[in-house]
Design a protein around this motif. Structure first.
Motif, PDB file in Angstrom:
ATOM      1  N   THR A   6      -3.359 -13.769  -5.558  1.00 50.67           N
ATOM      2  CA  THR A   6      -2.820 -12.756  -6.468  1.00 50.67           C
ATOM      3  C   THR A   6      -3.442 -12.961  -7.843  1.00 50.67           C
ATOM      4  O   THR A   6      -4.168 -13.932  -8.080  1.00 50.67           O
ATOM      5  N   SER A   7      -3.158 -12.061  -8.777  1.00 51.01           N
ATOM      6  CA  SER A   7      -3.723 -12.155 -10.114  1.00 51.01           C
ATOM      7  C   SER A   7      -3.278 -13.418 -10.843  1.00 51.01           C
ATOM      8  O   SER A   7      -3.968 -13.891 -11.734  1.00 51.01           O
ATOM      9  N   SER A   8      -2.143 -13.985 -10.460  1.00 56.53           N
ATOM     10  CA  SER A   8      -1.658 -15.209 -11.105  1.00 56.53           C
ATOM     11  C   SER A   8      -2.227 -16.463 -10.444  1.00 56.53           C
ATOM     12  O   SER A   8      -1.917 -17.569 -10.857  1.00 56.53           O
ATOM     13  N   GLY A   9      -3.037 -16.303  -9.395  1.00 56.10           N
ATOM     14  CA  GLY A   9      -3.649 -17.439  -8.734  1.00 56.10           C
ATOM     15  C   GLY A   9      -2.864 -17.959  -7.545  1.00 56.10           C
ATOM     16  O   GLY A   9      -3.298 -18.864  -6.871  1.00 56.10           O
ATOM     17  N   ARG A  10      -1.693 -17.400  -7.298  1.00 63.33           N
ATOM     18  CA  ARG A  10      -0.893 -17.828  -6.154  1.00 63.33           C
ATOM     19  C   ARG A  10      -1.459 -17.207  -4.883  1.00 63.33           C
ATOM     20  O   ARG A  10      -2.017 -16.117  -4.907  1.00 63.33           O
ATOM     21  N   GLU A  11      -1.250 -17.905  -3.778  1.00 64.82           N
ATOM     22  CA  GLU A  11      -1.714 -17.364  -2.509  1.00 64.82           C
ATOM     23  C   GLU A  11      -0.597 -16.562  -1.868  1.00 64.82           C
ATOM     24  O   GLU A  11       0.532 -17.018  -1.757  1.00 64.82           O
ATOM     25  N   ALA A  12      -0.904 -15.330  -1.489  1.00 61.73           N
ATOM     26  CA  ALA A  12       0.080 -14.475  -0.831  1.00 61.73           C
ATOM     27  C   ALA A  12      -0.388 -14.201   0.590  1.00 61.73           C
ATOM     28  O   ALA A  12      -1.575 -14.090   0.852  1.00 61.73           O
ATOM     29  N   VAL A  13       0.556 -14.092   1.499  1.00 61.07           N
ATOM     30  CA  VAL A  13       0.246 -13.834   2.898  1.00 61.07           C
ATOM     31  C   VAL A  13       0.843 -12.489   3.267  1.00 61.07           C
ATOM     32  O   VAL A  13       2.000 -12.212   2.979  1.00 61.07           O
ATOM     33  N   THR A  14       0.036 -11.638   3.877  1.00 60.15           N
ATOM     34  CA  THR A  14       0.539 -10.340   4.300  1.00 60.15           C
ATOM     35  C   THR A  14       0.253 -10.139   5.774  1.00 60.15           C
ATOM     36  O   THR A  14      -0.703 -10.667   6.320  1.00 60.15           O
ATOM     37  N   ASP A  15       1.088  -9.374   6.408  1.00 55.33           N
ATOM     38  CA  ASP A  15       0.911  -8.997   7.797  1.00 55.33           C
ATOM     39  C   ASP A  15       0.242  -7.626   7.796  1.00 55.33           C
ATOM     40  O   ASP A  15       0.737  -6.707   7.156  1.00 55.33           O
ATOM     41  N   SER A  16      -0.861  -7.471   8.488  1.00 58.95           N
ATOM     42  CA  SER A  16      -1.618  -6.228   8.439  1.00 58.95           C
ATOM     43  C   SER A  16      -0.862  -5.052   9.054  1.00 58.95           C
ATOM     44  O   SER A  16      -1.202  -3.906   8.806  1.00 58.95           O
ATOM     45  N   THR A  17       0.192  -5.287   9.825  1.00 60.04           N
ATOM     46  CA  THR A  17       0.949  -4.194  10.422  1.00 60.04           C
ATOM     47  C   THR A  17       1.979  -3.616   9.455  1.00 60.04           C
ATOM     48  O   THR A  17       2.504  -2.545   9.695  1.00 60.04           O
ATOM     49  N   LEU A  18       2.294  -4.344   8.380  1.00 62.79           N
ATOM     50  CA  LEU A  18       3.286  -3.884   7.425  1.00 62.79           C
ATOM     51  C   LEU A  18       2.618  -3.115   6.284  1.00 62.79           C
ATOM     52  O   LEU A  18       1.545  -3.484   5.834  1.00 62.79           O
ATOM     53  N   PRO A  19       3.271  -2.052   5.793  1.00 68.04           N
ATOM     54  CA  PRO A  19       2.705  -1.344   4.641  1.00 68.04           C
ATOM     55  C   PRO A  19       2.832  -2.210   3.392  1.00 68.04           C
ATOM     56  O   PRO A  19       3.687  -3.110   3.343  1.00 68.04           O
ATOM     57  N   PRO A  20       2.014  -1.975   2.374  1.00 66.72           N
ATOM     58  CA  PRO A  20       2.128  -2.764   1.147  1.00 66.72           C
ATOM     59  C   PRO A  20       3.471  -2.494   0.460  1.00 66.72           C
ATOM     60  O   PRO A  20       4.082  -1.441   0.657  1.00 66.72           O
ATOM     61  N   LEU A  21       3.922  -3.451  -0.309  1.00 65.72           N
ATOM     62  CA  LEU A  21       5.191  -3.294  -1.006  1.00 65.72           C
ATOM     63  C   LEU A  21       5.113  -2.130  -1.991  1.00 65.72           C
ATOM     64  O   LEU A  21       4.081  -1.923  -2.622  1.00 65.72           O
ATOM     65  N   PRO A  22       6.209  -1.388  -2.143  1.00 66.73           N
ATOM     66  CA  PRO A  22       6.190  -0.257  -3.067  1.00 66.73           C
ATOM     67  C   PRO A  22       6.197  -0.720  -4.519  1.00 66.73           C
ATOM     68  O   PRO A  22       6.551  -1.863  -4.824  1.00 66.73           O
ATOM     69  N   ASP A  23       5.818   0.177  -5.417  1.00 64.68           N
ATOM     70  CA  ASP A  23       5.805  -0.110  -6.844  1.00 64.68           C
ATOM     71  C   ASP A  23       7.222  -0.348  -7.357  1.00 64.68           C
ATOM     72  O   ASP A  23       7.445  -1.147  -8.251  1.00 64.68           O
ATOM     73  N   ARG A  24       8.193   0.355  -6.782  1.00 58.16           N
ATOM     74  CA  ARG A  24       9.591   0.234  -7.214  1.00 58.16           C
ATOM     75  C   ARG A  24      10.472   0.115  -5.975  1.00 58.16           C
ATOM     76  O   ARG A  24      10.325   0.879  -5.030  1.00 58.16           O
ATOM     77  N   LEU A  25      11.392  -0.851  -5.995  1.00 54.49           N
ATOM     78  CA  LEU A  25      12.257  -1.092  -4.845  1.00 54.49           C
ATOM     79  C   LEU A  25      13.624  -1.562  -5.336  1.00 54.49           C
ATOM     80  O   LEU A  25      13.718  -2.301  -6.312  1.00 54.49           O
ATOM     81  N   SER A  26      14.678  -1.092  -4.656  1.00 53.88           N
ATOM     82  CA  SER A  26      16.045  -1.441  -5.020  1.00 53.88           C
ATOM     83  C   SER A  26      16.794  -1.981  -3.814  1.00 53.88           C
ATOM     84  O   SER A  26      16.580  -1.539  -2.693  1.00 53.88           O
ATOM     85  N   VAL A  27      17.703  -2.926  -4.063  1.00 55.69           N
ATOM     86  CA  VAL A  27      18.550  -3.500  -3.024  1.00 55.69           C
ATOM     87  C   VAL A  27      19.721  -2.571  -2.716  1.00 55.69           C
ATOM     88  O   VAL A  27      20.231  -2.557  -1.599  1.00 55.69           O
ATOM     89  N   ASP A  28      20.139  -1.766  -3.692  1.00 56.70           N
ATOM     90  CA  ASP A  28      21.310  -0.894  -3.573  1.00 56.70           C
ATOM     91  C   ASP A  28      21.033   0.271  -2.612  1.00 56.70           C
ATOM     92  O   ASP A  28      20.136   1.077  -2.869  1.00 56.70           O
ATOM     93  N   PRO A  29      21.795   0.413  -1.518  1.00 56.80           N
ATOM     94  CA  PRO A  29      21.548   1.503  -0.562  1.00 56.80           C
ATOM     95  C   PRO A  29      21.794   2.901  -1.133  1.00 56.80           C
ATOM     96  O   PRO A  29      21.296   3.873  -0.598  1.00 56.80           O
ATOM     97  N   ARG A  30      22.505   3.003  -2.242  1.00 56.48           N
ATOM     98  CA  ARG A  30      22.742   4.320  -2.859  1.00 56.48           C
ATOM     99  C   ARG A  30      21.574   4.781  -3.715  1.00 56.48           C
ATOM    100  O   ARG A  30      21.507   5.934  -4.115  1.00 56.48           O
ATOM    101  N   SER A  31      20.655   3.907  -4.013  1.00 53.42           N
ATOM    102  CA  SER A  31      19.521   4.226  -4.876  1.00 53.42           C
ATOM    103  C   SER A  31      18.457   5.027  -4.117  1.00 53.42           C
ATOM    104  O   SER A  31      18.209   4.785  -2.933  1.00 53.42           O
ATOM    105  N   PRO A  32      17.792   5.967  -4.796  1.00 56.58           N
ATOM    106  CA  PRO A  32      16.677   6.675  -4.146  1.00 56.58           C
ATOM    107  C   PRO A  32      15.461   5.774  -3.910  1.00 56.58           C
ATOM    108  O   PRO A  32      14.565   6.133  -3.162  1.00 56.58           O
ATOM    109  N   HIS A  33      15.456   4.585  -4.525  1.00 59.79           N
ATOM    110  CA  HIS A  33      14.340   3.649  -4.367  1.00 59.79           C
ATOM    111  C   HIS A  33      14.629   2.567  -3.336  1.00 59.79           C
ATOM    112  O   HIS A  33      13.892   1.603  -3.224  1.00 59.79           O
ATOM    113  N   HIS A  34      15.712   2.719  -2.584  1.00 58.52           N
ATOM    114  CA  HIS A  34      16.048   1.776  -1.517  1.00 58.52           C
ATOM    115  C   HIS A  34      15.305   2.187  -0.255  1.00 58.52           C
ATOM    116  O   HIS A  34      15.438   3.306   0.229  1.00 58.52           O
ATOM    117  N   LYS A  35      14.502   1.265   0.274  1.00 60.31           N
ATOM    118  CA  LYS A  35      13.748   1.512   1.506  1.00 60.31           C
ATOM    119  C   LYS A  35      14.033   0.350   2.453  1.00 60.31           C
ATOM    120  O   LYS A  35      13.461  -0.726   2.326  1.00 60.31           O
TER     121      LYS A  35
END
Length: 98
Positions: A6-35
């Protein structure tokens, strides 16, 4: 699975079957940004270079996270959230080896 730095130098691991993380994400199920499909994997947040474990919502492009303000509750009994601004980096945590 693919590993990258990553840009901070940390190593990140991704699974190629998963889509990339969204720009905005919420834990609250009532939010329009909850996925819910993204919560099947373990997501981590680095905020200003440190990992945070109490993030309720984030936006990478705008550079903010929302976290609970202690034990304070709003009038509906939900945690009162405060917005912190800074450098936000979302990543998928690698699966723990069994």
């Amino acid at each position: 699975m693919t590993a990258f730095r990553t840009s901070s130098g940390r190593e990140a691991v991704t699974d190629s079957t998963l889509p990339p993380l969204p720009d905005r994400l919420s834990v609250d199920p009532r939010s329009p940004h909850h996925k819910p499909e993204f919560f099947e994997q373990d997501i981590g947040i680095h905020f200003n270079g440190k990992e945070r474990f109490d993030v309720e919502e984030y936006c990478v492009s705008e550079g903010w996270i929302k976290v609970p303000a202690g034990k304070t509750l709003d009038r509906k009994g939900r945690p009162l959230l405060i917005t912190l601004k800074g450098k936000v980096e979302a990543f998928v945590k690698p699966a723990a080896a069994s």
